[in-house]
Design an enzyme around this catalytic site. Structure first.
Site, short mmCIF file in Angstrom:
data_model
loop_
_atom_site.label_atom_id
_atom_site.label_comp_id
_atom_site.label_asym_id
_atom_site.label_seq_id
_atom_site.Cartn_x
_atom_site.Cartn_y
_atom_site.Cartn_z
N LYS A 129 0.98 -1.10 0.10
CA LYS A 129 0.09 -0.01 0.07
C LYS A 129 0.98 1.16 0.10
O LYS A 129 2.08 0.94 0.48
CB LYS A 129 -0.88 0.15 1.33
N ASP A 169 -6.86 4.50 -4.33
CA ASP A 169 -7.64 4.34 -3.21
C ASP A 169 -8.31 5.52 -2.81
O ASP A 169 -8.43 6.49 -3.69
CB ASP A 169 -6.46 3.72 -2.01
#
Ligand code: NAP
Length: 447
Positions: A129, A169
């Site tokens: 991430k 995201d």
């Protein structure tokens, strides 16, 4: 939450000691370890090889400065992150988040979750991430472009089709992926489509990627409702957020016969008894990038500033905004009003207290790492299409997505049965994903 297994306690203590102040990361680790007691008792080899301790330490963490010049000619400086957590199953894969709340601990919690989510898809992708504390809200298109270019000027060294493949995201959608891809191409002089996913349909993107996380969440929850003889058909549903995940969860719920009566953004929520008009919402949020109050005004619906969306009576709740947005009080309100199922479209939106409330009340609960895996699964399908220079139709891709979501549901339910906790999707998801990653780590040696 029960007491941790004695073999797991020292591992968790070390996570606390080594990562001070990273409370969201601690929470994500604890939630997984809480499920793994029976798994490590069944597979002692994992303890001997210190698989869990290794899993809790990212393989690589990159932190970098992101300097750029805003529209007024001022120099601004933000911080960029990429945490490459685990590559046992494939190249690192996971989104980028641009939001002022982003800290290293946020990225680590998301990266840790991503390892297990990606394993559940059954596709060859590791977990990662990234992101920045940059806030894209109220910035001009040119400011977003210059920020993305500066961000990629460092990130490009660390990513690649066989190394690490970022996606979107919170705060990173199609526009940002476009600017990031353009800068990657310019620096490297390579049209490497599979270096980023979430690209535009005309230049290497996949049909259904935009819809995938929200659609997948609704499909997973429909499967879960079916185990009790129910479905979305005719049911009232509440969806928090009004971003990418929330909008397409609402669209799919409506296709499945449910009615979404409330949604939100960080300024408040909208109550719309007739059912949210998803086309109008898309226009307000995706095209005009306006606030949810604007939707309420144009639709003639009620806008509640502040307040808790979980006070709105519903049969199914889908938290699709951000972490820890659904707390114990919110859970009690949902249960009181007759909610029978909760599906996490967002990552870790439900606090441990709220999960406990749902467990005690017998509410069906789908954890995000299973329920929202449709986005990353479709990203992996985008990579497959890029690798074979192919592009699939909407119907074909949606069919693959639904098949994957039903497969994840089946795997979580079967694993929960195997460990004698039928209907416990949290344990089912954690145990099934962990065993898959652990087996690959064992096979690949101490690295
Ligand atoms: P997004 O398009 O940026 O939308 C986020 C939404 O959540 C916006 O409506 C935002 O409202 C709202 N929000 C953010 N912080 C909030 C807060 N503190 N309180 C209330 N509302 C808040 O992001 P997204 O892609 O939909 O992601 C939403 C969640 O899903 C995140 O947890 C993300 O990690 C997870 N997820 C996303 C994907 C994906 O494919 N996109 C895949 C898996 C999981 P404002 O506009 O007011 O900030």
């Amino acid at each position: 939450m029960t007491r941790l297994d004695s073999a797991l306690e020292p591992i968790y203590d070390q996570v606390l000691q080594r990562n001070p102040g990273e409370t969201e990361f601690h929470q994500a680790v604890l939630e997984v370890l809480d499920s793994l007691g029976p798994v490590v008792r069944k597979h002692p080899a994992y303890g001997d090889a210190r698989v869990i301790a290794r899993l809790c330490e990212p393989e690589r963490q990159i932190i970098f400065r992101v300097p750029w010049v805003d529209d007024k000619g001022r120099i601004e400086i933000f911080r960029g992150f990429r945490v490459e957590f685990n590559s046992a199953l494939g190249p690192y894969k996971g989104g980028l988040r641009f939001h002022p709340s982003v800290l290293l601990g946020t990225v680590k919690f998301l990266g840790f979750e991503q390892i297990f989510k990606n394993a559940l898809t059954g596709l060859p992708i590791g977990g990662a991430k990234g992101g920045s504390d940059f806030d894209p809200k109220d910035r001009s298109d040119m400011e977003i472009m210059r920020f993305c270019q500066s961000f990629m000027t460092e990130l490009y060294r660390h990513i690649g089709e066989y190394t690490d493949v970022p996606a979107g995201d919170i705060g990173v959608g199609g526009r940002e992926i476009g600017y990031l891809f353009g800068q990657y191409k310019r620096i490297t002089n390579r049209y490497e489509s599979a270096v980023l996913t979430g690209k535009g349909i005309g230049w290497g993107g996949s049909q259904v990627r935009r819809e995938a996380t929200g659609y997948g969440t609704a499909v997973f929850v429909e499967e879960m409702l079916r185990t009790k003889g129910g479905s979305f058909d005719g049911e009232k549903v509440v969806v928090s957020g009004s971003g990418n995940v929330a909008i397409y969860a609402m669209e799919k719920v409506h296709q499945l016969g449910g009615t979404v009566v409330a949604c939100s953004d960080s300024s408040g929520y909208v109550y719309d008894e007739r059912g949210i008009d998803v086309e109008l919402l898309k226009d307000v949020k995706e095209v005009r990038r306006a606030r949810i109050s604007q939707y309420a005004e144009e639709r003639g619906a009620r806008f509640v500033a502040g307040g808790s969306i979980w006070d709105v009576p519903c049969r199914v709740a889908l938290p699709c905004a951000t972490q820890n947005e659904l707390d114990g009080a919110g859970a009690l309100a949902l249960v009181r009003n007759g909610c029978v199922a909760v599906g996490e479209g967002a990552n870790m939106p439900t606090t441990p207290e709220a999960v406990q409330v749902f467990r005690e009340a017998g509410v069906l609960f789908a954890p995000g790492k299973a329920a929202n895996a449709g986005g990353v699964a479709t990203s992996a399908l985008e990579m497959q299409q890029n690798a074979s220079r192919d592009s699939w139709s909407f119907e074909h891709t949606e069919g693959r997505l639904e098949e994957i979501m039903r497969g994840i549901h089946e795997r979580c339910a079967a694993t929960a049965d195997e460990y004698d906790v039928p209907g416990n999707y949290v344990l089912g998801a954690n145990a099934a994903a962990f065993v898959q990653v652990a087996e690959a780590m064992l096979a690949q040696g101490v690295i």
